[in-house]
Design a protein around this motif. Structure first.
Motif, PDB file in Angstrom:
ATOM      1  N   GLY A  87       0.850  -1.192   0.000  1.00 51.67           N
ATOM      2  CA  GLY A  87       0.000   0.000   0.000  1.00 51.67           C
ATOM      3  C   GLY A  87       0.880   1.234   0.000  1.00 51.67           C
ATOM      4  O   GLY A  87       1.688   1.443  -0.912  1.00 51.67           O
ATOM      5  N   LEU A  88       0.733   2.066   1.010  1.00 48.97           N
ATOM      6  CA  LEU A  88       1.632   3.205   1.159  1.00 48.97           C
ATOM      7  C   LEU A  88       2.957   2.721   1.731  1.00 48.97           C
ATOM      8  O   LEU A  88       2.994   1.985   2.722  1.00 48.97           O
ATOM      9  CB  LEU A  88       1.008   4.260   2.082  1.00 48.97           C
ATOM     10  CG  LEU A  88      -0.332   4.849   1.633  1.00 48.97           C
ATOM     11  CD1 LEU A  88      -0.792   5.919   2.609  1.00 48.97           C
ATOM     12  CD2 LEU A  88      -0.243   5.415   0.227  1.00 48.97           C
ATOM     13  N   THR A  89       4.048   3.161   1.127  1.00 48.64           N
ATOM     14  CA  THR A  89       5.382   2.675   1.492  1.00 48.64           C
ATOM     15  C   THR A  89       6.286   3.861   1.775  1.00 48.64           C
ATOM     16  O   THR A  89       6.295   4.839   1.019  1.00 48.64           O
ATOM     17  CB  THR A  89       5.981   1.825   0.360  1.00 48.64           C
ATOM     18  OG1 THR A  89       5.075   0.751   0.056  1.00 48.64           O
ATOM     19  CG2 THR A  89       7.325   1.252   0.762  1.00 48.64           C
ATOM     20  N   MET A  90       7.048   3.769   2.852  1.00 49.76           N
ATOM     21  CA  MET A  90       8.043   4.777   3.199  1.00 49.76           C
ATOM     22  C   MET A  90       9.425   4.161   3.077  1.00 49.76           C
ATOM     23  O   MET A  90       9.673   3.065   3.596  1.00 49.76           O
ATOM     24  CB  MET A  90       7.817   5.327   4.612  1.00 49.76           C
ATOM     25  CG  MET A  90       6.494   6.044   4.801  1.00 49.76           C
ATOM     26  SD  MET A  90       6.339   6.837   6.425  1.00 49.76           S
ATOM     27  CE  MET A  90       7.577   8.120   6.294  1.00 49.76           C
ATOM     28  N   ILE A  91      10.320   4.867   2.411  1.00 49.63           N
ATOM     29  CA  ILE A  91      11.698   4.422   2.199  1.00 49.63           C
ATOM     30  C   ILE A  91      12.607   5.434   2.873  1.00 49.63           C
ATOM     31  O   ILE A  91      12.548   6.637   2.580  1.00 49.63           O
ATOM     32  CB  ILE A  91      12.020   4.307   0.695  1.00 49.63           C
ATOM     33  CG1 ILE A  91      11.043   3.345   0.025  1.00 49.63           C
ATOM     34  CG2 ILE A  91      13.452   3.852   0.479  1.00 49.63           C
ATOM     35  CD1 ILE A  91      11.220   3.260  -1.480  1.00 49.63           C
ATOM     36  N   PHE A  92      13.465   4.958   3.768  1.00 52.70           N
ATOM     37  CA  PHE A  92      14.353   5.832   4.525  1.00 52.70           C
ATOM     38  C   PHE A  92      15.775   5.692   4.002  1.00 52.70           C
ATOM     39  O   PHE A  92      16.300   4.586   3.873  1.00 52.70           O
ATOM     40  CB  PHE A  92      14.311   5.500   6.020  1.00 52.70           C
ATOM     41  CG  PHE A  92      13.027   5.892   6.683  1.00 52.70           C
ATOM     42  CD1 PHE A  92      12.785   7.201   7.044  1.00 52.70           C
ATOM     43  CD2 PHE A  92      12.039   4.945   6.938  1.00 52.70           C
ATOM     44  CE1 PHE A  92      11.600   7.568   7.651  1.00 52.70           C
ATOM     45  CE2 PHE A  92      10.853   5.296   7.540  1.00 52.70           C
ATOM     46  CZ  PHE A  92      10.631   6.617   7.896  1.00 52.70           C
ATOM     47  N   CYS A  93      16.377   6.846   3.716  1.00 54.29           N
ATOM     48  CA  CYS A  93      17.764   6.907   3.245  1.00 54.29           C
ATOM     49  C   CYS A  93      18.596   7.713   4.241  1.00 54.29           C
ATOM     50  O   CYS A  93      18.060   8.467   5.061  1.00 54.29           O
ATOM     51  CB  CYS A  93      17.849   7.534   1.853  1.00 54.29           C
ATOM     52  SG  CYS A  93      16.944   6.618   0.582  1.00 54.29           S
ATOM     53  N   GLU A  94      19.899   7.559   4.112  1.00 55.03           N
ATOM     54  CA  GLU A  94      20.796   8.203   5.067  1.00 55.03           C
ATOM     55  C   GLU A  94      21.058   9.665   4.711  1.00 55.03           C
ATOM     56  O   GLU A  94      21.207  10.503   5.592  1.00 55.03           O
ATOM     57  CB  GLU A  94      22.130   7.454   5.118  1.00 55.03           C
ATOM     58  CG  GLU A  94      23.028   7.860   6.275  1.00 55.03           C
ATOM     59  CD  GLU A  94      22.436   7.479   7.614  1.00 55.03           C
ATOM     60  OE1 GLU A  94      22.741   8.183   8.596  1.00 55.03           O
ATOM     61  OE2 GLU A  94      21.686   6.504   7.693  1.00 55.03           O
TER      62      GLU A  94
END
Length: 573
Positions: free
Chosen positions: A217-224
């Motif tokens: 569904g809704l997706t969050m991607i975390f980067c540095e």
């Protein structure tokens, strides 16, 4: 557990997992203490400190929802927006202020905000504020509020710095920790965690397949880093996904535009740094991807806390590179996880499809039939009167980037190539020795002018040669034996049709070799005294006496004269 203590006026240290409702724990008590707004009361009585702008907006939304019947005046104060709307709201009267430390101190310095009537102070996500370096600002704000107040401190983690801060500024606080190990052990975990050891170049392919899973569904991607956010967002946009980036280099209007589009479902992928890992409560976030390995266990807890909130389920996927294994083992041991040795994984590994529910045969590009999201361009950017420099998104986040601007056709410039002041046509005509009638009138006139200039130049050279010849005959000094031949300098432009001066007149006859003048004789040098040994210094004083000088008497002569004088005096007496 914390609500009865807060309503009783007790200082509280609240610690609970993210998504368990810490905002209402202090929000309900603060609104109850402030009460209904009054016309004669314009100074705020409640203050909430938060580390980020996104968290300030989230807390404000929750407080406005809770104060629906009371009508409390709640103001959000943070940087990146114009001062004027916030100043006008402060003049009209405010009951509760939610803001970041920097903008609060700016308004206090400008004497638009008075914190002298604050009765309740709340520090939300206090550990994050300390990590961002807000401790000096927090101390300055605490000195501005009255000493007789109620102070509450909330955070998902409680490091030693927070404990030291609570001992300094809280009055006999009660530590409330909302955890039940037995209940969590019996219940099914809310968030399913997967940890894969991946290669840097293959991460984006795994993410592209994950976004096409059956439960996605809704997706969050975390980067540095911010640059990594732009890179991932651009690559996913090229693959057909509705994506937006959120990081510190974007303006506040762009950040809020991305969050609104994510909440409204216009985009389903949000790539962000840790700025969005605290307090962002967005419903139906099904997947969280740690594209870069977190720095510590606290960051990991806050990142995966964006999914599985308020009883919902979610999936957290963490990518660990070979160089990050040591860091991940520290996080794994601190949280007592079962992923000490992550499985080596690629985008074509079968267990990826099985674990994440990806259909067989899924490729790394979203089919055109499934591209139904409106995209970030469908959400308008709100004019917030932002301060500071204007920031822009990366190339992949620009709406309508497929339509490239066509440059207007350039008007051709008429260039006239010349060589030595003559046009190319005239030069070619001279070199080919074309007849005069072959050229047009303008070119013929130009050629004639050039020829006249060459004739005048050659005549001057002949005159100079004659003058040099006469000068050398009258000279009496010697010249070197080699004789120089003086020739006229040929012009590189064109050869003349005829020679005006014969070549024999241009070559002078050899000049006569004269005898050199005798060199002046060197002056005689004084005789040098060579001592027998190099260590003996010999000095000969010059003889400065002349024949007319009277030699001075010696010391012996003067002594003899003095001895004779008394005898003469006695004789005379």
């Amino acid at each position: 557990m914390a609500l009865p203590l807060a309503l009783a006026g007790q200082d509280v240290i609240g610690q609970a997992r993210t998504g368990t409702g810490k905002t209402y724990a202090f929000g309900v008590a603060m609104l109850q203490l402030v009460g209904k707004p009054r016309k004669n009361r314009k100074k705020p009585r409640g203050l909430v400190l938060v580390p980020t702008r996104e968290l300030a907006l989230q807390v404000t939304e929750d407080l406005v929802l809770a104060a629906g019947k009371l009508g409390s005046r709640i103001l959000t104060v943070y940087g990146g927006r114009a001062y004027e709307p916030q100043i006008e709201a402060l003049k009209s009267g405010v009951d509760v202020i939610v803001g970041t430390p920097g903008r609060l101190l700016d308004l206090v310095k400008q004497k638009h905000l008075d914190l002298g009537q604050i009765t309740m102070l709340v520090m939300d996500e206090a550990d994050r504020m300390l990590d961002l370096g807000f401790l000096p600002d927090i101390e300055r704000i605490i000195k501005l509020v009255p000493e007789k107040r109620q102070t509450m401190l909330f955070s998902a983690t409680m490091p030693g710095e927070i404990v030291a801060l609570s001992r300094r500024y809280l009055n006999r606080p009660i530590h409330v920790r909302a955890e039940n190990n037995d209940a969590e052990a019996e219940a099914t975990p809310q968030t399913t965690q997967f940890v894969y050891r991946t290669h840097r170049m293959d991460k984006i392919e795994i993410v592209a397949r994950l976004l096409q899973s059956t439960t996605s569904g809704l997706t969050m991607i975390f980067c540095e880093t911010k640059r990594a956010c732009d890179m991932v967002a651009e690559q996913l946009d090229d693959k057909g996904f509705a994506v937006a980036a959120v990081h510190g280099d974007l303006g506040q209007g762009q950040r809020e535009q991305a969050l609104r589009a994510f909440r409204n479902g216009k985009i389903n992928v949000l790539v962000a740094t840790d700025v969005a890992a605290r307090g962002i409560d967005i419903d139906d976030v099904t997947h969280v991807v740690n594209y870069d390995c977190p720095q510590d266990e606290k960051t990991y807890v806050h990142r995966i806390g964006r999914t599985g909130r308020a009883g919902r389920t979610g999936v957290a996927v963490t990518f660990v590179e070979w160089t990050e294994l040591t860091r991940w083992k520290v996080i794994n041991n601190a949280l007592s996880l079962d992923f000490a040795e992550p499985v080596e994984t690629y985008s074509s590994s079968p267990h990826v499809y099985t674990d994440l529910g990806i259909p067989e045969g899924t490729k790394g590009v979203l089919p055109h039939a499934r591209r139904s999201r409106a995209g970030l361009a469908a959400e308008e950017i709100e004019d917030l009167g932002e301060t500071g420099r204007t920031r822009s998104r990366g190339r992949g986040d620009r709406p309508g980037r497929e339509e490239r601007r066509e440059r207007p056709a350039r008007t051709p410039r008429e260039r006239r190539r010349t060589r030595g002041g003559r046009s190319a046509e005239a030069e070619a005509a001279v070199e080919a020795r074309e007849p005069q009638g072959a050229l047009d009138v303008e070119q013929t006139r130009e050629v004639d002018q050039v020829r006249e200039a060459e004739q005048v130049r050659e005549a001057e050279q002949v005159r100079e040669v004659d003058q040099v010849r006469k000068t050398r005959k009258t000279r009496k000094t010697a010249v070197p034996a080699a004789v120089e031949e003086i020739r006229p300098v040929p012009t590189p432009h064109a050869e003349p049709e005829r020679d005006l001066v014969p070549e024999r007149d241009l070559v002078p006859e050899p000049l006569a070799v004269l005898e050199p003048e005798p060199l002046p004789q060197p002056k005689p040098q004084p005789e040098r005294i060579i001592p027998p040994s190099p260590f003996v210094v010999v000095f000969r004083s010059p003889d400065l006496a002349t024949e007319d000088d009277i030699p001075a008497p010696s010391a012996a002569t003067e002594r003899a004269a003095q001895r004779r004088r008394p005898a003469r005096s006695r004789r005379g007496g």
